[in-house]
Write a protein that holds these residues in place. Structure first.
Motif, short mmCIF file in Angstrom:
data_model
loop_
_atom_site.label_atom_id
_atom_site.label_comp_id
_atom_site.label_asym_id
_atom_site.label_seq_id
_atom_site.Cartn_x
_atom_site.Cartn_y
_atom_site.Cartn_z
N SER A 1 0.78 -1.20 -0.05
CA SER A 1 -0.09 0.13 0.02
C SER A 1 0.66 1.32 0.04
O SER A 1 0.35 2.07 -0.68
N ARG A 2 1.94 1.41 0.53
CA ARG A 2 2.78 2.45 0.63
C ARG A 2 4.07 2.42 -0.22
O ARG A 2 4.54 3.18 -1.08
N PHE A 3 4.92 1.41 0.10
CA PHE A 3 6.37 1.08 -0.36
C PHE A 3 6.29 0.98 -2.18
O PHE A 3 7.22 1.18 -2.77
N SER A 4 5.34 0.43 -2.27
CA SER A 4 5.24 -0.12 -3.76
C SER A 4 5.19 1.20 -4.89
O SER A 4 5.44 1.32 -6.06
N TYR A 5 4.67 2.22 -4.22
CA TYR A 5 4.30 3.51 -4.78
C TYR A 5 5.84 4.06 -5.64
O TYR A 5 5.63 4.47 -6.88
N ALA A 6 6.73 3.65 -5.19
CA ALA A 6 8.26 4.17 -5.48
C ALA A 6 8.47 3.57 -6.96
O ALA A 6 8.93 4.33 -7.92
N LEU A 7 7.91 2.21 -7.03
CA LEU A 7 8.25 1.43 -8.56
C LEU A 7 7.33 2.07 -9.50
O LEU A 7 7.87 1.87 -10.70
N LEU A 8 6.16 2.61 -8.99
CA LEU A 8 5.18 3.09 -10.18
C LEU A 8 5.49 4.50 -10.42
O LEU A 8 4.75 5.11 -11.48
N LEU A 9 5.95 5.21 -9.80
CA LEU A 9 6.21 6.68 -9.79
C LEU A 9 6.94 7.24 -10.99
O LEU A 9 6.45 8.03 -11.69
N PRO A 10 8.10 6.51 -11.67
CA PRO A 10 8.69 6.99 -12.83
C PRO A 10 7.76 7.02 -13.92
O PRO A 10 7.65 8.20 -14.63
N PRO A 11 6.98 5.73 -14.53
CA PRO A 11 6.25 5.62 -15.35
C PRO A 11 4.92 6.96 -15.14
O PRO A 11 4.27 7.52 -16.06
N MET A 12 4.42 7.04 -13.98
CA MET A 12 3.54 7.80 -13.79
C MET A 12 3.75 9.48 -13.88
O MET A 12 3.14 10.41 -14.33
N ARG A 13 4.94 9.74 -13.52
CA ARG A 13 5.50 11.20 -13.83
C ARG A 13 5.68 11.49 -15.05
O ARG A 13 5.32 12.51 -15.54
N ALA B 1 4.77 14.87 -7.08
CA ALA B 1 4.91 13.33 -6.71
C ALA B 1 5.35 13.08 -5.22
O ALA B 1 4.62 11.97 -4.69
N GLY B 2 5.86 13.92 -4.71
CA GLY B 2 6.14 13.67 -3.10
C GLY B 2 4.86 14.02 -2.49
O GLY B 2 4.75 13.27 -1.23
N ALA B 3 4.14 14.94 -2.82
CA ALA B 3 2.79 15.34 -2.29
C ALA B 3 1.76 14.05 -2.04
O ALA B 3 1.00 13.67 -1.23
N MET B 4 1.79 13.17 -2.99
CA MET B 4 1.05 11.92 -3.06
C MET B 4 1.37 10.98 -1.96
O MET B 4 0.52 10.61 -1.16
N ASN B 5 2.71 10.88 -1.92
CA ASN B 5 2.70 10.07 -0.48
C ASN B 5 2.84 11.03 0.89
O ASN B 5 2.46 10.34 2.16
N THR B 6 2.84 12.18 0.81
CA THR B 6 2.50 12.91 2.06
C THR B 6 0.89 12.76 2.27
O THR B 6 0.68 12.60 3.49
N LEU B 7 0.12 12.48 1.26
CA LEU B 7 -1.30 12.45 1.62
C LEU B 7 -1.49 11.04 2.14
O LEU B 7 -2.28 10.85 3.00
N ASN B 8 -0.68 10.02 1.62
CA ASN B 8 -0.71 8.79 2.26
C ASN B 8 -0.30 8.58 3.67
O ASN B 8 -1.27 7.94 4.32
N ALA B 9 0.46 9.29 3.87
CA ALA B 9 0.99 9.29 5.48
C ALA B 9 -0.05 10.14 6.34
O ALA B 9 -0.38 9.62 7.49
N VAL B 10 -0.69 11.23 5.69
CA VAL B 10 -1.94 12.03 6.34
C VAL B 10 -2.99 10.79 6.69
O VAL B 10 -3.48 10.90 7.63
N GLY B 11 -3.32 10.05 5.62
CA GLY B 11 -4.46 8.98 5.73
C GLY B 11 -4.03 8.20 6.97
O GLY B 11 -4.70 7.47 7.62
N TYR B 12 -2.82 7.57 6.76
CA TYR B 12 -2.30 6.61 8.00
C TYR B 12 -2.47 6.96 9.11
O TYR B 12 -2.93 6.41 10.18
N LEU B 13 -1.92 8.35 9.55
CA LEU B 13 -2.12 8.97 10.68
C LEU B 13 -3.54 8.96 11.16
O LEU B 13 -3.78 8.77 12.38
#
Length: 376
Positions: free
Chosen positions: A20-32, A42-54
Motif C-alpha cells: 500500500s505504501r512502498f510499492s508507490y516508488a516503483l510506479l512513480l517513474p512511469p506515472m511522472r 509526486a512527493g505530495a502523493m505520499n504525503t497524503l498517504n501518510a496523512v491518511g495513515y495517521l
C-alpha cells in the motif's frame, strides 16, 4: 507455536505497508512521465498517504473499543486492495490524491489490527515471542519483494491493478490463517501520564527519522531510473531492500535490548544517513545495491527502537501514551518529508540534492538521539 497464524499475520503487514505504501516508488517513474508531475506533486502523493495513515492510526483505539481487531485488520486489507486497484482507473491528480489518502487510512487499520493480534499471539509463544513479532514486521519486506517482482514488467495503470490483486489474495490468505485468533473489543483503560520533556531528545531524533527516511523510499527508484538503471536492475535493487527488511528484526534485537537510552536510535539513524547518501556519492552498482540492503536492514528497526525505549523507561500503564507520542512525531515527519524532498528536487541539483537533504536530516536525528538518557 501456531506458525500458520503467524505467517498469515505477516501477509497483513505486507499489504498495509509493503504493497500500500512502498510499492508507490516503483510506479512513480512511469506515472511522472505520463502525467507530467513535478517532484513536489509526486512527493505530495505520499504525503497524503501518510496523512491518511495517521488519521487511521489515531482512530484505531476508538474502533478497537467497539470492534474485533481481526475484523478491523481484514476490513483494512480488503479496503486497501480495492483502493489500490482503483488507482489504475483514474488519471486526475485530485482523484489519485484522494485514493492515496484513503489507502493510507485503510492500511493503518490493517497494520494496527494485525499488530494487536501479533502481540496476543506472541504472548502465547513464550520464549518464541520475539520470533512472532519478527515475522509480523518482516512481512513488510515480503510486500516490498512481491511488488518488486510483479510490477517492473507492467506499466501504469496496469501495475495498480496487479497490486490490488496481490493485496486481495494476501488478505484472503490472512483471513483463512487467522480464524482461530480472537481479539475482542478492548474497553478503554486508564493511562499513566508520560514525561514528554524527559523524552525530548528521543522525540526530536525520531521526528528527523520520519522526515529523512521517507524521501528515500519515495524517490530512490526514480533517482536510479534517471541514472540509467534497467528495469531488471531496479527490480533487483528493490528485492534486496525488501530482503533486508525481512532480516532486520533479528539483526538489531541485541542492540535494542542492551541499551536503555537513545544509543540504538542514534546508531540506526546514522546508518540510514549513510545508506541515503550513497546513491548520490557513489556510482558503482555494488555500492548502490549495498545502500538498498543497508537501508532495508535498518529502517523498520528504528520504529522498534522507540518502542524499546518506552518499554525500558516507563511503567506498563504508560506504554500506550508513550508509544503514541513517538508515533505522532514520526507521522508528522513522514507527512512533511516527501513534499519537502520533492520541493528541493524541483530546484537546482534535482533529486541528488533532495537525497543529500534527507541524509542530513537523518544525521541530525542521530546527533539528537545521543542526547536521550535513560529515565530510570
Amino acid at each position: 507455536m501456531p506458525w500458520r497464524a503467524a505467517l498469515a499475520l505477516a501477509l497483513a503487514a505486507a499489504v498495509s505497508l509493503g504493497l500500500s505504501r512502498f510499492s508507490y516508488a516503483l510506479l512513480l517513474p512511469p506515472m511522472r512521465a505520463d502525467l507530467g508531475w513535478s517532484y513536489l506533486l509526486a512527493g505530495a502523493m505520499n504525503t497524503l498517504n501518510a496523512v491518511g495513515y495517521l488519521a487511521g492510526a489515531l482512530a484505531m483505539p476508538m474502533l478497537l473499543r467497539r470492534f474485533d481487531a481481526r475484523a478491523a485488520m481484514l476490513a483494512g486489507g480488503a479496503g486497501a486492495a480495492l483502493l489500490l486497484a482503483a488507482h489504475g482507473l483514474v488519471r486526475s491528480d485530485a482523484a489519485l490524491a484522494g485514493l492515496r489518502m484513503l489507502t493510507g487510512a485503510a492500511s493503518a487499520a490493517s497494520f494496527v489490527g494485525g499488530g494487536v493480534l501479533a502481540a496476543r499471539l506472541a504472548g502465547q509463544a513464550g520464549a518464541r515471542a520475539g520470533l512472532v513479532l519478527g515475522l509480523y514486521y518482516g512481512g513488510v519486506g515480503l510486500g516490498i519483494v512481491a511488488s518488486a517482482l510483479s510490477l517492473p514488467p507492467l506499466a501504469w495503470p496496469q501495475g495498480w491493478w496487479a497490486l490490488g490483486g496481490l493485496a486481495a489474495l494476501a488478505t484472503a490468505l490472512t483471513a483463512a490463517g487467522t480464524r482461530k485468533l480472537v481479539a475482542p473489543p478492548m474497553p478503554g483503560a486508564a493511562r499513566a501520564p508520560v514525561p514528554l520533556r524527559a523524552f525530548a531528545f528521543g522525540l526530536a531524533g525520531y521526528a528527523m527519522f520520519g522526515l529523512g527516511y521517507i524521501g528515500y523510499m519515495t524517490f530512490v527508484i526514480t533517482l536510479l531510473s534517471e541514472q540509467g538503471w534497467s528495469t531488471v536492475a531496479l527490480s533487483g535493487f528493490y528485492v534486496l531492500l525488501g530482503l533486508g527488511v525481512m532480516a532486520s528484526p533479528w539483526l538489531w534485537a541485541g542492540l535494542l535490548q542492551r541499551h536503555r537510552g537513545g544509543v540504538p536510535l542514534a546508531v540506526l539513524n546514522a546508518l540510514l544517513a549513510v545508506a541515503t547518501a550513497v546513491p548520490v556519492l557513489a556510482s558503482h552498482p555494488l555500492a548502490v545495491l549495498g545502500s538498498g540492503l543497508l537501508f532495508g536492514c535498518v529502517f523498520l528497526s528504528l520504529v522498534a527502537s522507540t518502542t524499546a525505549l518506552v518499554r525500558h523507561n516507563l511503567p506498563a500503564d504508560a506504554w500506550p501514551a508513550g508509544i503514541a507520542a513517538f508515533t505522532t512525531v514520526f507521522a508528522a515527519g513522514q507527512i512533511v518529508g516527501p513534499s519537502l524532498v520533492g520541493h528541493v528536487a524541483d530546484g537546482a541539483g534535482g533529486l541528488a540534492r533532495g537525497f543529500v537533504l534527507s541524509a542530513a536530516l537523518l544525521a541530525a536525528g542521530a546527533l539528537l538521539a545521543l542526547g536521550q538518557r535513560p529515565l530510570r
